[in-house]
Design a protein around this motif. Structure first.
Motif, PDB file in Angstrom:
ATOM      1  N   GLY A  63       0.825  -1.193   0.000  1.00 49.26           N
ATOM      2  CA  GLY A  63       0.000   0.000   0.000  1.00 49.26           C
ATOM      3  C   GLY A  63       0.858   1.240   0.000  1.00 49.26           C
ATOM      4  O   GLY A  63       1.992   1.240  -0.499  1.00 49.26           O
ATOM      5  N   VAL A  64       0.356   2.309   0.616  1.00 47.05           N
ATOM      6  CA  VAL A  64       1.030   3.595   0.550  1.00 47.05           C
ATOM      7  C   VAL A  64       2.353   3.589   1.316  1.00 47.05           C
ATOM      8  O   VAL A  64       3.249   4.390   1.027  1.00 47.05           O
ATOM      9  CB  VAL A  64       0.086   4.706   1.062  1.00 47.05           C
ATOM     10  CG1 VAL A  64      -0.127   4.602   2.567  1.00 47.05           C
ATOM     11  CG2 VAL A  64       0.563   6.077   0.664  1.00 47.05           C
ATOM     12  N   SER A  65       2.532   2.679   2.267  1.00 46.22           N
ATOM     13  CA  SER A  65       3.774   2.642   3.045  1.00 46.22           C
ATOM     14  C   SER A  65       4.926   1.998   2.297  1.00 46.22           C
ATOM     15  O   SER A  65       6.091   2.198   2.649  1.00 46.22           O
ATOM     16  CB  SER A  65       3.557   1.882   4.360  1.00 46.22           C
ATOM     17  OG  SER A  65       3.276   0.509   4.098  1.00 46.22           O
ATOM     18  N   GLY A  66       4.643   1.179   1.277  1.00 45.72           N
ATOM     19  CA  GLY A  66       5.705   0.505   0.537  1.00 45.72           C
ATOM     20  C   GLY A  66       6.341  -0.651   1.272  1.00 45.72           C
ATOM     21  O   GLY A  66       7.381  -1.171   0.849  1.00 45.72           O
ATOM     22  N   ILE A  67       5.728  -1.084   2.378  1.00 45.12           N
ATOM     23  CA  ILE A  67       6.279  -2.187   3.165  1.00 45.12           C
ATOM     24  C   ILE A  67       5.107  -2.893   3.844  1.00 45.12           C
ATOM     25  O   ILE A  67       4.080  -2.271   4.125  1.00 45.12           O
ATOM     26  CB  ILE A  67       7.312  -1.660   4.201  1.00 45.12           C
ATOM     27  CG1 ILE A  67       7.994  -2.802   4.964  1.00 45.12           C
ATOM     28  CG2 ILE A  67       6.695  -0.649   5.143  1.00 45.12           C
ATOM     29  CD1 ILE A  67       9.188  -2.345   5.799  1.00 45.12           C
ATOM     30  N   THR A  68       5.216  -4.190   4.046  1.00 46.19           N
ATOM     31  CA  THR A  68       4.160  -4.940   4.725  1.00 46.19           C
ATOM     32  C   THR A  68       4.736  -5.796   5.837  1.00 46.19           C
ATOM     33  O   THR A  68       5.917  -6.159   5.826  1.00 46.19           O
ATOM     34  CB  THR A  68       3.404  -5.886   3.763  1.00 46.19           C
ATOM     35  OG1 THR A  68       4.291  -6.946   3.350  1.00 46.19           O
ATOM     36  CG2 THR A  68       2.872  -5.152   2.551  1.00 46.19           C
ATOM     37  N   ALA A  69       3.881  -6.100   6.804  1.00 48.07           N
ATOM     38  CA  ALA A  69       4.159  -7.121   7.811  1.00 48.07           C
ATOM     39  C   ALA A  69       2.994  -8.097   7.742  1.00 48.07           C
ATOM     40  O   ALA A  69       1.839  -7.706   7.928  1.00 48.07           O
ATOM     41  CB  ALA A  69       4.278  -6.511   9.200  1.00 48.07           C
ATOM     42  N   GLU A  70       3.278  -9.375   7.457  1.00 45.98           N
ATOM     43  CA  GLU A  70       2.227 -10.348   7.220  1.00 45.98           C
ATOM     44  C   GLU A  70       2.290 -11.471   8.261  1.00 45.98           C
ATOM     45  O   GLU A  70       3.361 -11.869   8.699  1.00 45.98           O
ATOM     46  CB  GLU A  70       2.363 -10.954   5.821  1.00 45.98           C
ATOM     47  CG  GLU A  70       2.311  -9.922   4.705  1.00 45.98           C
ATOM     48  CD  GLU A  70       2.390 -10.555   3.322  1.00 45.98           C
ATOM     49  OE1 GLU A  70       2.440 -11.807   3.243  1.00 45.98           O
ATOM     50  OE2 GLU A  70       2.394  -9.809   2.330  1.00 45.98           O
TER      51      GLU A  70
END
Length: 378
Positions: free
Chosen positions: A142-149
């Motif tokens: 998304g807009v942050s350019g990073i994910t934690a899954e």
């Protein structure tokens, strides 16, 4: 070059630059390699967009009316939070009693990378991170350019954010950014003591929790419909009702202009932030190439695409371009690609009636990073 004459223009620039004119003179005496005489915001195009922004700041600072959203986007220097924290503090001290909101941030630690000290996200369960700046990573960003899954349905998280003077930021609403659909878990409030009023699922890509009163802590768990596979956390936003100034920080280690264009949900989630001012600090990683191989035309096209996203979110947005700092390529060769980055940024600032801040020359120009290191500044 058009110049603004409104009284607020001067203190606003002082906040952006961090020092009064007297302090800048003292800095140059202490560090003679600095060029504080060029430490000003340039307006190479028409000044109408900037004037509207300063008018909004006028109303907020002197009349207590309206909202101003500022978004700072870049690479590791934004992820680290030092610069953005100083900017947030300075801007929220523009006038006595100005309400400041924490804005958007990301729980970097859950993604296995460094995070600023001004917020804390504690979570249970196993989490894995993916960055848009890593070519081998594939994710729904998304807009942050990073994910934690996480794939654990029992996972949960506790969130606190701190300002520099008064303790924790408060919020009446909080947004957890994540993809919405049958494949994904969704966040739910598990603390029965929280005075929850409403839960709103926004198709732009977030869940918003609304409370009866101001809160300083937030804890959530996950709910999984039949067939759901995982939870993909893409960011957090604190909100209060009424006038105020929000400073959103979006930064990913190693991110370039190309990195953020990989983020499929970037345009839709950006509309939830709708910034009035965007501070662009993207360019140092684009320019990290052998001399002669930097394609400034492609760099400009990527920036144009990003600016189109921002203008779709807010047609009156103002862009402030911050040139690259001085640097080396592979720690051996002064990176002269910074000159071409500056050229593109000044052209774009002219075309989009934006602003330009020449950090490269202010810090001393080519080779000055050595003097910064010797002086203990870098």
């Amino acid at each position: 070059m058009p110049r603004l004459t409104k009284v607020l223009y001067i203190p606003f620039l002082i906040v952006l630059m961090g020092y009064s004119l007297q302090a800048q003179k003292a800095l140059q005496e202490r560090y003679p390699f600095l060029h504080t005489e060029v430490n000003h915001i340039q307006i190479p195009g028409e000044d109408g967009n900037a004037q509207r922004l300063f008018d909004k700041l006028d109303r907020l600072a002197f009349e207590g009316q309206g909202e101003v959203n500022i978004l700072h986007i870049g690479g590791s220097h934004v992820q680290a939070g030092t610069l953005s924290s100083a900017m947030r503090k300075g801007l929220q001290e523009l006038s006595p009693g100005l309400k400041g909101q924490r804005g958007f941030f990301f729980p970097f630690r859950l993604a296995g990378t460094n995070e600023p000290a001004n917020f804390s996200v504690q979570a249970n369960g196993e989490w894995e991170g993916f960055r848009c700046s890593v070519s081998r990573h594939e994710a729904l960003w998304g807009v942050s350019g990073i994910t934690a899954e996480t794939y654990e349905r029992s996972a949960s998280a506790h969130v606190d954010a701190y300002d520099e003077t008064e303790g924790r930021y408060a919020f009446r609403r909080i947004r957890i950014f994540h993809p919405i659909g049958p494949r994904y878990y969704r966040p739910i409030v598990t603390d029965s003591l929280l005075p929850l009023d409403t839960v709103f699922y926004d198709p732009r890509g977030f869940t918003e929790f609304r409370f009866d009163s101001l809160q300083q802590h937030f804890h959530f768990g996950l709910y999984a419909d039949s067939g759901a596979e995982k939870f993909v956390w893409q960011g957090i936003q604190y909100l209060e009702d009424g006038p105020g100034l929000s400073y959103h920080a979006i930064g990913v280690n190693g991110a370039s202009s190309e990195s953020y264009l990989r983020c499929e949900m970037f345009p839709s989630q950006l509309k939830a932030l709708a910034p009035d001012l965007v501070i662009f600090g993207i360019g140092i990683n684009d320019a990290y190439k052998p001399l002669g191989s930097f394609d400034k035309e492609a760099f400009g096209r990527r920036y144009d695409s990003l600016m189109d996203y921002f203008e779709a979110a807010n047609p009156e947005v103002v862009f402030l371009f911050m040139s690259n700092n001085d640097s080396y390529y592979r720690r051996r060769v002064p990176n002269t690609n910074a000159f071409e980055v500056s050229e593109v940024m000044q052209r774009l600032a002219t075309e989009r009636n934006g602003l330009y801040w020449d950090l490269f020359n202010i810090m001393g120009g080519l080779g000055s990073i050595d003097m910064w290191v010797d002086a203990g500044l870098a």
